[in-house]
Write a protein that holds these residues in place. Structure first.
Motif, PDB file in Angstrom:
ATOM      1  N   TYR A  57       5.289   9.757  -0.380  1.00 23.67           N
ATOM      2  CA  TYR A  57       5.146  10.225   1.190  1.00 23.67           C
ATOM      3  C   TYR A  57       3.723   9.880   1.836  1.00 23.67           C
ATOM      4  CZ  TYR A  57       9.405  13.046   0.667  1.00 23.67           C
ATOM      5  OH  TYR A  57      10.712  13.221   0.198  1.00 23.67           O
ATOM      6  N   TYR A  58       2.999   9.423   0.981  1.00 30.36           N
ATOM      7  CA  TYR A  58       1.638   9.207   1.643  1.00 30.36           C
ATOM      8  C   TYR A  58       0.914   7.647   1.199  1.00 30.36           C
ATOM      9  CZ  TYR A  58       1.416  14.240   1.564  1.00 30.36           C
ATOM     10  OH  TYR A  58       1.983  15.475   1.885  1.00 30.36           O
ATOM     11  N   ARG A  96       1.827   3.649   2.417  1.00 25.93           N
ATOM     12  CA  ARG A  96       3.193   4.197   2.350  1.00 25.93           C
ATOM     13  C   ARG A  96       4.098   3.543   3.377  1.00 25.93           C
ATOM     14  NH1 ARG A  96       4.940   7.463   6.616  1.00 25.93           N
ATOM     15  NH2 ARG A  96       3.125   7.978   8.176  1.00 25.93           N
ATOM     16  N   LYS A 113      -5.424  10.615  -0.825  1.00 23.96           N
ATOM     17  CA  LYS A 113      -4.096  10.312  -0.101  1.00 23.96           C
ATOM     18  C   LYS A 113      -4.366  10.507   1.554  1.00 23.96           C
ATOM     19  CE  LYS A 113      -2.164  14.793  -0.263  1.00 23.96           C
ATOM     20  NZ  LYS A 113      -2.246  15.282   0.975  1.00 23.96           N
ATOM     21  N   THR A 114      -3.401   9.809   2.357  1.00 18.66           N
ATOM     22  CA  THR A 114      -3.519  10.141   3.613  1.00 18.66           C
ATOM     23  C   THR A 114      -2.060   9.608   4.228  1.00 18.66           C
ATOM     24  OG1 THR A 114      -4.278   9.130   5.963  1.00 18.66           O
ATOM     25  CG2 THR A 114      -4.206   7.757   4.111  1.00 18.66           C
ATOM     26  N   VAL A 115      -1.794  10.370   5.612  1.00 14.20           N
ATOM     27  CA  VAL A 115      -0.410  10.107   6.071  1.00 14.20           C
ATOM     28  C   VAL A 115      -0.575   8.915   6.867  1.00 14.20           C
ATOM     29  CG1 VAL A 115       0.544  12.437   5.874  1.00 14.20           C
ATOM     30  CG2 VAL A 115      -0.741  11.655   7.901  1.00 14.20           C
TER      31      VAL A 115
END
Length: 122
Positions: free
Chosen positions: A31-32, A53, A98-100
């Protein structure tokens, strides 16, 4: 607690290779956007590789392009950094995060682990 645990660092001679691993704890990697960063003494932390992502594309800093490869294993919830042709200037502590968002949103990365030290020296 959402964080990464990095491993695989060590002392290696110039021209050698290492594979760093980063296991995610408390969240699912897919998700990331995932990034590898490094910080050498007296220098700012820099983003050296990223896997998006959004489109799955991989990105590399010019300093590591052609030598480093980022990958991930969703089943193991782990992201890797294969480092070949290591140089003394690659000496640093390496972290994943991580990042969205996407790879260019450097300040948005989080969930930092303790990092793993890479030292390239003869």
């Amino acid at each position: 607690q959402l964080q990464f645990v990095e491993s695989g660092g060590g002392l290696v001679q110039p021209g050698g290779s290492l594979r760093l691993s980063c296991v995610a704890s408390g969240f699912t990697l897919r998700y990331y956007t995932l990034g590898w960063f490094r910080q050498a003494p007296g220098k700012e932390r820099e983003e050296i590789s990223c896997i998006s992502r959004i489109d799955g594309d991989t990105h590399y800093a010019d300093s590591v392009k052609g030598r480093f490869t980022i990958s991930k294993d969703s089943a193991k919830n782990t992201v890797y950094l294969q480092m070949n042709g290591l140089k003394p200037e690659d000496t640093a502590r390496y972290y994943c995060a991580k990042t969205v968002g996407d790879c260019d949103e450097t300040t948005a990365f989080g969930s930092w682990g303790q990092g793993t030290q890479v030292t390239v020296s003869s």
